[in-house]
Design an enzyme around this catalytic site. Structure first.
Site, PDB file in Angstrom:
ATOM      1  N   ASP A 280       0.858  -1.294  -0.034  1.00 38.45           N
ATOM      2  CA  ASP A 280      -0.077   0.035   0.055  1.00 38.45           C
ATOM      3  C   ASP A 280       0.704   1.116   0.044  1.00 38.45           C
ATOM      4  OD1 ASP A 280       0.881   0.395   2.580  1.00 38.45           O
ATOM      5  OD2 ASP A 280      -0.958  -0.100   3.563  1.00 38.45           O
TER       6      ASP A 280
ATOM      7  N   CYS B  66     -13.958 -27.739   8.728  1.00 37.64           N
ATOM      8  CA  CYS B  66     -12.816 -27.066   8.304  1.00 37.64           C
ATOM      9  C   CYS B  66     -11.694 -28.197   8.087  1.00 37.64           C
ATOM     10  CB  CYS B  66     -12.262 -25.975   9.320  1.00 37.64           C
ATOM     11  SG  CYS B  66     -10.612 -25.142   8.749  1.00 37.64           S
TER      12      CYS B  66
ATOM     13  N   CYS C  38      -7.577 -27.687  12.784  1.00 36.18           N
ATOM     14  CA  CYS C  38      -8.693 -28.457  13.031  1.00 36.18           C
ATOM     15  C   CYS C  38      -8.518 -29.687  13.086  1.00 36.18           C
ATOM     16  CB  CYS C  38      -9.851 -28.106  12.120  1.00 36.18           C
ATOM     17  SG  CYS C  38     -10.514 -26.372  12.323  1.00 36.18           S
TER      18      CYS C  38
ATOM     19  N   ASP D 156      -8.050  -7.350   1.127  1.00 34.53           N
ATOM     20  CA  ASP D 156      -6.921  -7.454   2.316  1.00 34.53           C
ATOM     21  C   ASP D 156      -7.582  -6.879   3.426  1.00 34.53           C
ATOM     22  OD1 ASP D 156      -5.427  -4.678   3.399  1.00 34.53           O
ATOM     23  OD2 ASP D 156      -6.487  -4.242   1.654  1.00 34.53           O
TER      24      ASP D 156
ATOM     25  N   HIS E 283      -5.678 -21.079  11.626  1.00 33.69           N
ATOM     26  CA  HIS E 283      -7.080 -21.514  11.046  1.00 33.69           C
ATOM     27  C   HIS E 283      -7.671 -20.293  10.383  1.00 33.69           C
ATOM     28  CE1 HIS E 283     -11.284 -22.559  11.647  1.00 33.69           C
ATOM     29  NE2 HIS E 283     -11.368 -21.651  11.982  1.00 33.69           N
TER      30      HIS E 283
ATOM     31  N   CYS F  71      -8.379 -27.453   7.987  1.00 35.54           N
ATOM     32  CA  CYS F  71      -7.170 -26.959   7.999  1.00 35.54           C
ATOM     33  C   CYS F  71      -6.388 -27.825   8.947  1.00 35.54           C
ATOM     34  CB  CYS F  71      -7.096 -25.559   8.579  1.00 35.54           C
ATOM     35  SG  CYS F  71      -7.501 -25.380  10.313  1.00 35.54           S
TER      36      CYS F  71
ATOM     37  N   GLY G 285      -0.449   5.874   2.710  1.00 32.93           N
ATOM     38  CA  GLY G 285      -1.411   7.149   2.857  1.00 32.93           C
ATOM     39  C   GLY G 285      -2.350   7.149   3.936  1.00 32.93           C
TER      40      GLY G 285
END
Length: 380
Positions: A93, A309, A314, A271, A340, A311, A96
């Site tokens: 970014d 989930c 989990c 984002d 997670h 992941c 600013g």
């Protein structure tokens, strides 16, 4: 060699699009969520684990990196990718927002913004040219133009003046970027649409940015306290004012249901610090809404954070253990909760891309909202 920057739309469903951005450091699948690596790190995560979660690109912060360790030092050490061990694309970014929100402003005029560092009080000038220089030194793949942000509660005259200045700064940002030598040959640059919640101002901003010509376009000035209904009201028209054949990036968003609604309205990139910040404070995202793992009811809960989930967290650890780690202030708790959450966000993007590709986005979004909103207030 892969194109410097090429956006391809593979399918549409209503206003929503799915496709990919091809860059020399890798392909970014859209809609895309970019984890935030503010100070050359996605907090509590190793780069390989961020990639394993499904992230194609991360975000770095110009303001924070210019102050510490400085962009010049990062450049001497080989650039941001080598410095932090992330080989795929990085969007930076412009700095600013942080200049306006974190530092003590001492002067704001056509040249740029003079401010005092929130770290040590040293004085700095951030201008379009300096922002582009910092992002070039960092080796950013997607460079953001420098803009001026004012609250959505400001008067229309104030909003109009800030938007007009942002467009003048966008032109200077573009000229400085294109004058950046080899970096400009390998990187892309996005302009930032401003205009608060006003359709006329947003339209003027979009027209000015399009005339300058950028590789992609961001929608700035939202997710700053205006509320979801107002944000969606703006997104009902703002994305459509931007070129249809280039990516649209909604900066700083957001909550899972914010993302779903924005995708429905034609946004391609996002984002937000929420999944990582929430992980560090004990909040986990699930398909039935966020839960606070610190809650006493999880002290002996043998189930995973989210039964649906896939992941690694989990698959391995119970809510009871995570509850213990977070309550005890153990570093591992922040790491596992963050991991997670990043997997959850990337799984949501996979689901959104799949729904757009099969023409079922409306059904998916309706079902997601119905389940996600069903969380009890005490869990959040």
């Amino acid at each position: 060699m892969t194109s410097r920057f090429q956006f391809t739309i593979h399918a549409t469903d209503g206003k929503a699009r799915t496709g990919e951005v091809a860059m020399r450091r890798g392909t970014i699948r859209t809609p895309a969520f970019m984890p935030v690596g503010t100070a050359a790190t996605v907090k509590a995560m190793k780069p390989a684990d961020v990639r394993a979660s499904g992230a194609d690109i991360i975000l770095g912060n110009t303001y924070h990196l210019m102050l510490r360790p400085t962009a010049e030092r990062v450049a001497r050490l080989g650039g941001l990718h080598a410095f932090m061990g992330w080989e795929r694309p990085i969007l930076t970014d412009s700095g600013g927002y942080q200049v306006m929100s974190l530092s003590e402003l001492t002067k704001r005029d056509e040249t740029g913004v003079e401010f005092k560092s929130h770290l040590d009080g040293t004085r700095h000038l951030m201008s379009p040219e300096r922002s582009m220089e910092i992002q070039r030194l960092l080796g950013s793949d997607i460079v953001m133009a420098f803009d001026e942000l004012v609250p959505t509660t400001s008067t229309k005259d104030v909003q109009a003046a800030a938007m007009a200045r942002s467009m003048r700064w966008a032109k200077r940002s573009r000229e400085a970027f294109l004058g950046g030598g080899a970096h400009a040959d390998n990187a892309a640059q996005f302009g930032i649409q401003q205009g608060a919640l006003d359709e006329e101002l947003r339209g003027q901003s979009a027209a000015a940015l399009t005339e300058i010509g950028f590789d992609g376009y961001a929608i700035g000035g939202l997710a700053v306290g205006e509320g979801q209904a107002a944000m969606f009201g703006c997104l009902d028209f703002a994305p459509g004012q931007l070129p249809a054949d280039q990516p649209r990036y909604l900066m700083g968003v957001g909550k899972p249901d914010d993302i779903v609604g924005a995708v429905e309205r034609g946004v391609d990139m996002f984002d937000c610090v929420l999944p990582t910040r929430s992980g560090r404070t004990g909040q986990a995202f699930t398909r039935t809404g966020p839960i606070n793992i610190r809650n006493a009811k999880f002290a002996e809960d043998r189930g995973p954070i989210d039964p649906e989930c896939g992941c690694p967290v989990c698959a391995t650890w119970e809510r009871a253990y995570l509850h213990h780690l977070v309550r005890a202030g153990e570093i591992l708790g922040a790491m596992l909760m963050t991991e997670h959450n990043l997997y959850f966000y990337q799984a949501l993007m996979i689901d959104l891309r799949g729904a757009i590709a099969t023409g079922t986005l409306n059904a998916f979004a309706s079902g997601f909202r119905a389940r996600y909103a069903g969380a009890k207030e005490s869990d959040a």
